[in-house]
Scaffold this active site. Structure first.
Site, short mmCIF file in Angstrom:
data_model
loop_
_atom_site.label_atom_id
_atom_site.label_comp_id
_atom_site.label_asym_id
_atom_site.label_seq_id
_atom_site.Cartn_x
_atom_site.Cartn_y
_atom_site.Cartn_z
N THR A 128 -8.36 7.08 -2.00
CA THR A 128 -9.63 6.57 -1.92
C THR A 128 -10.22 7.91 -1.91
O THR A 128 -11.32 7.57 -2.82
CB THR A 128 -9.81 5.24 -1.16
OG1 THR A 128 -9.23 5.93 0.00
CG2 THR A 128 -9.02 4.11 -1.73
N LYS B 142 -8.23 14.09 4.44
CA LYS B 142 -7.05 13.01 4.35
C LYS B 142 -5.60 12.66 5.66
O LYS B 142 -6.00 13.78 6.15
CB LYS B 142 -6.11 13.19 2.93
CG LYS B 142 -5.68 14.24 2.45
CD LYS B 142 -5.19 13.96 1.47
CE LYS B 142 -6.13 14.43 0.46
NZ LYS B 142 -5.62 13.20 -0.27
N ARG B 143 -5.63 11.68 6.08
CA ARG B 143 -4.44 12.34 7.37
C ARG B 143 -3.09 12.73 6.29
O ARG B 143 -3.26 13.22 5.34
CB ARG B 143 -3.50 10.40 7.28
CG ARG B 143 -4.72 9.55 7.39
CD ARG B 143 -4.71 10.04 9.32
NE ARG B 143 -3.41 10.03 10.05
CZ ARG B 143 -2.82 9.26 10.92
NH1 ARG B 143 -3.57 8.09 11.09
NH2 ARG B 143 -2.21 9.26 11.47
N HIS C 145 1.04 -1.69 0.14
CA HIS C 145 -0.17 0.03 -0.33
C HIS C 145 0.54 1.14 0.26
O HIS C 145 -0.04 2.50 0.28
CB HIS C 145 -1.39 -0.12 1.28
CG HIS C 145 -1.94 -0.44 0.99
ND1 HIS C 145 -3.36 -0.84 0.85
CD2 HIS C 145 -2.08 -2.32 1.46
CE1 HIS C 145 -3.58 -1.71 -0.03
NE2 HIS C 145 -3.47 -2.71 1.44
N LYS D 70 1.62 14.46 0.92
CA LYS D 70 0.32 14.22 0.70
C LYS D 70 0.13 16.44 0.68
O LYS D 70 -1.02 16.76 -0.24
CB LYS D 70 -0.89 14.32 1.83
CG LYS D 70 -0.76 12.83 1.85
CD LYS D 70 -2.09 12.51 3.02
CE LYS D 70 -1.82 10.58 3.29
NZ LYS D 70 -2.70 9.92 2.12
N LYS E 167 -13.97 9.35 -3.76
CA LYS E 167 -15.19 9.23 -2.71
C LYS E 167 -16.02 10.89 -3.19
O LYS E 167 -17.22 10.83 -3.65
CB LYS E 167 -15.35 9.18 -1.39
CG LYS E 167 -14.85 7.92 -0.98
CD LYS E 167 -14.31 7.77 0.43
CE LYS E 167 -13.73 6.11 1.04
NZ LYS E 167 -12.63 5.97 2.02
#
Ligand code: 26W
Length: 824
Positions: free
Chosen positions: A659, A551-552, A363, A557, A663
């Site tokens: 993911t 998100k985290r 992952h 990110k 969404k």
């Protein structure tokens, strides 16, 4: 119950259901339903729903038994389930009757649902993916177990105090959990430490353990309800209990202490979920957690198999263990141990079975996420497993040597034990019959870069399974308005066949449909605005563009890129008060790992920027910045539904898939993103013209990483927009009480001080390209019809990203399961 209930059956069902809810209030609380609190009402409804679920659960397990097909055990340290009740109700065939009954009882289903604590047994993407997979497996009629840990404290609850994140333990089991069942009859023992004992008898060696500490693994089952098909699968999560509730007097001093230690071990093992995401911390307790749930899960899987079959050598015909990342990789060693030490197979026999039973999903390519355990720790805690891993390693190194004679570099890279460490990914790849990445680009990077040597040696193992999400939670449940609209347009097949949603494509130029669609988006923005007002006390305008990054929190990110751009925009608006500007609401939501300093400081920065901008009356509310506290599955559903812009801006090559991006797409937001992870495939499906793509490609990023040549200081010195923003980090503009506060962020961008590398995630490099993409967003939003069309095209083309598709691919290529029909 099925859709074909006639009117009389329906009335009978409802009467019975209502009676059960009321009876619960009486039995549990000695009150009438209207006298109990909202939380107790939730408990009463949950028990009544569980009653319906239980019948289907029993029927499902019976049908599986009779079919006697293969079962997948999805082994995962994390299952980020969120709330169960609402989802259970929409998945049950009798959903309409249940909803009507609840209304007739005078209850508000939304209020009831809100009482349930999130089951937050996961950090982020990987845990939520596991939850979506369970939903799809049940909906697609596949025999499956989720196996995990029943953490007493799941993901921490985030409070924002004075702009800083504070972690509060999330005591989700404080009250009874009506939606689980303790299964003491399946309890089993798990042993740690001690030494390996060898008995020579009848011409062979028998291995055992001595002087160990043991705990009892006790499972709790949670029902996983398939959509309208009577299937109820099981999420089995393990709790640890002490083996002996000992009697003080019976112990001499030595065994007394040992008994206390053993009792403590049981208490600590399932106490808390490690709140790290993509960062390996090497904690002993974590390894204990891993072995604990793996051993318990394997023991019960084997026992279940042996109930119907007597040849353990054929285990692989009925059982597959999917390892969700390297966290459950002890599966390899423990399965070998059980097969040899408990079921007396020879090494070769055990290896054959093991390598046909286990498969591994990767992952992440983030180097700091790779699990490597010091030999000392591993061998002390799991002496027998260590012996086995040593032997696996010895044989594997021989194979490498045979294939690449004299090439010690290959051994250095691929050996399982090397440099004093046990490398879990190498073990998983060596033993697994399948190794998969989670998006096309990610799998390519694994094959060409990260796992290149393994790919060269055993290409047949490698495959891609692009992630997916369940539309049942993230559209049907989370966005009822849009769900209904879609159903009105194209029927409800999309609920179990998402590609059918493509049918709305014929409406994208239809003015009326566009207006309906945008009105739904507006309603959802109003719903979120209300949530923000209640939780943050900030007024946001639902007519502004809702630009969302949830998100985290992680450097890769790049929430920092987003907030630096907000700072830049604010400077622009201040410098050019008359420039044309479409009002924007920048919405963030993110938890940072408790020990991740720079991530936590980024949260403070976002909140500080929010404070300054939201309170500057001179800009007339053109920009608002909101940090949503305690981002989690339950509020995520509301957030996705309300988003116009989906921020997916990771440094290319770093986000395995993502993911959240899917969404947002499902809910009609347009992606603003890099060519990373599944964004690549999203753009492939929806077309580049319906997304805003910017930034370096993964090849460029990897090029710089391998060859150097990037100097952020050059950008700082030549780009005055960027320079100004960065100076505001250290001149107290956003921290007048402490101008030095954000210096570590400034340093992380320009010096090697923070991470040994200046701007490791290429934020300054991508900044102007991002700003330009943001200008495209604004221009596009001005064209209302054009925007509506693009948003609708996103929904229409989301079909590929259902986890139903992902699961069918796992089944086809890896698990080879057969569907089982369940009749009531
Ligand atoms: C050992 C510490 C640790 C903890 C969690 C290492 C790694 C993790 C996870 C693998 C992090 C994670 O959630 N990864 C995400 O998995 C998603 C599902 O495949 C992907 O969509 C995300 O891109 C990936 O970051």
């Amino acid at each position: 119950m099925t859709k074909t209930m006639d009117r009389i059956q329906k009335e009978e069902f409802k009467e019975e259901f209502k009676k059960r809810v009321k009876d619960q209030a009486k039995m549990l609380y000695r009150k009438t339903l209207d006298e109990v609190s909202d939380r107790h009402k939730f408990v009463c409804v949950a028990y009544a729903v569980k009653d319906i679920v239980i019948d289907q659960w029993i029927a499902t397990q019976k049908a599986y038994d009779e079919a006697d097909g293969r079962t997948v055990y999805y082994l995962s340290m994390e299952f980020l389930m969120g709330r169960a009740l609402g989802n259970m109700i929409i998945n049950l065939s009798s959903r309409d009757e249940i909803k009507e009954s609840i209304e007739e009882l005078g209850l508000d289903l939304n209020v009831i649902e809100d009482q349930e604590p999130d089951a937050a047994l996961g950090n982020g993407g990987l845990g939520r993916l596991a939850a979506c997979f369970l939903d799809s497996l049940a909906t697609l009629n596949y025999p499956a177990y989720g196996c995990g840990i029943r953490y007493k404290y799941g993901m921490f609850q985030q409070k924002i105090e004075n702009g800083y994140q504070k972690e509060i333990p999330e005591d989700w089991l404080r009250h009874i959990n009506p939606l689980e069942i303790k299964r003491e009859e399946y309890a089993c023992e798990v042993r740690f430490g001690g030494t390996v004992k060898i008995d020579h008898r009848d011409g062979r060696d028998y291995y055992g353990q001595e002087g160990y500490q043991a705990v009892m693994a006790v499972p709790y089952d949670m029902p996983i309800v398939g959509y309208g098909n009577n299937v109820v699968n099981t999420l089995r999560i393990w709790d640890a209990e002490p083996i002996v509730h000992f009697n003080l007097e019976e112990f001499d001093k030595g065994s007394y202490m040992a008994a206390v230690e053993q009792e403590n071990l049981a208490k600590t093992i399932t106490e808390v979920l490690y709140p790290n995401d993509n960062h390996y911390a090497g904690k002993e307790l974590r390894l204990k957690q891993q072995y604990f749930f793996v051993s318990a899960s394997l023991q019960t899987a084997i026992k279940k198999y042996l109930k119907k079959h007597d040849d353990i050598k054929k285990l692989h015909e009925k059982v597959v263990f999917q390892m969700n990342d390297t966290h459950p990789t002890l599966t390899v060693a423990e399965l070998m141990r059980l097969l040899m030490d408990v079921y007396y197979l020879e090494w070769d026999e055990a290896w054959e079975v093991t390598t046909k039973c286990v498969a591994y999903t990767n992952h992440t390519i983030m180097a700091e996420a790779l699990e490597k355990w010091p030999i000392e720790l591993f061998s002390r805690l799991l002496p027998r497993c260590y012996q086995i891993v040593e032997e696996i390693n010895r044989r594997f190194c021989l194979e490498i040597e045979e294939k690449y004679p004299g090439n010690y570099d290959k051994i250095a890279k691929m050996a399982i034990i090397y440099d004093g460490q046990v490398k879990m990914a190498n073990l998983a790849i060596c033993a697994g019959y399948s190794v998969n990445g989670v998006a096309k680009l990610h799998t390519e990077i694994l094959e060409k870069q990260e796992l290149k040597d393994f790919y060269e040696m055993m290409p047949q193992k490698f495959n891609n399974k692009t992630n997916g999400i369940t539309q049942r939670r993230f559209l049907l449940h989370g966005n009822p308005l849009l769900a209904e609209w879609v159903t009105n347009k194209v029927g409800d097949d999309w609920i179990t066949d998402l590609p059918k949603i493509k049918g709305i494509e014929v409406y994208v130029d239809d003015k009326k449909a566009q207006a309906e669609f945008m009105n739904i988006k507006y309603q959802n923005k109003v719903r979120l605005a209300k949530y923000i007002k209640e939780h943050n006390g900030v007024d946001v305008d639902p007519r502004s563009i809702f630009d969302v990054q949830v998100k985290r929190l992680h450097e890769y990110k790049r929430q920092l890129l987003n907030i630096l751009h907000v700072m830049y925009l604010y400077n622009q608006v201040k410098e050019h008060p008359d420039m044309e500007f479409t009002p924007r609401t920048f919405i963030f939501g993110a938890k940072a790992a408790a020990g991740y300093k720079i991530a936590k400081l980024t949260i403070k920065l976002i909140n500080s920027v929010a404070d300054v901008i939201n309170n500057d009356e001179s800009i007339n509310g053109k920009i608002k910045v909101v940090f949503i506290e305690n981002y989690r599955v339950s509020n995520a559903e509301i957030i996705f539904a309300a988003a116009d812009v989906s921020e997916q801006i990771s440094t290319a090559s770093k986000e395995a898939s993502g993911t959240g991006n899917m969404k947002f797409m499902l809910n009609g937001a347009l992606t603003l993103g890099t060519m990373d992870g599944a964004n690549v495939e999203i753009v492939e499906e929806v077309g580049k013209e319906n997304a805003f793509i910017f930034g370096m490609s993964s090849d460029e990023v990897i090029g710089y990483e391998n060859n150097g040549g990037y100097d952020p200081m050059q950008i700082f010195n030549s780009d005055m927009d960027i320079r100004k923003v960065l100076m505001q980090l250290i001149n107290g503009f956003y921290s007048p009480d402490d101008p030095e506060r954000f210096r570590p962020i400034y340093n992380s961008l320009l010096t090697k001080e923070e991470t040994g590398c200046a701007d490791r995630y290429f934020i300054l490099k991508d900044f102007q390209s991002y700003a330009e993409a943001q200008r495209r967003v604004e221009a596009a939003y001005k064209d209302e019809a054009g925007w509506a069309k693009s948003a609708m095209l996103n929904v229409a083309n989301v079909g590929k990203f259902t986890s139903d598709r992902t699961i069918e691919e796992y089944v086809r290529d890896i698990w080879h399961l057969e569907k089982v029909k369940v009749e009531l």
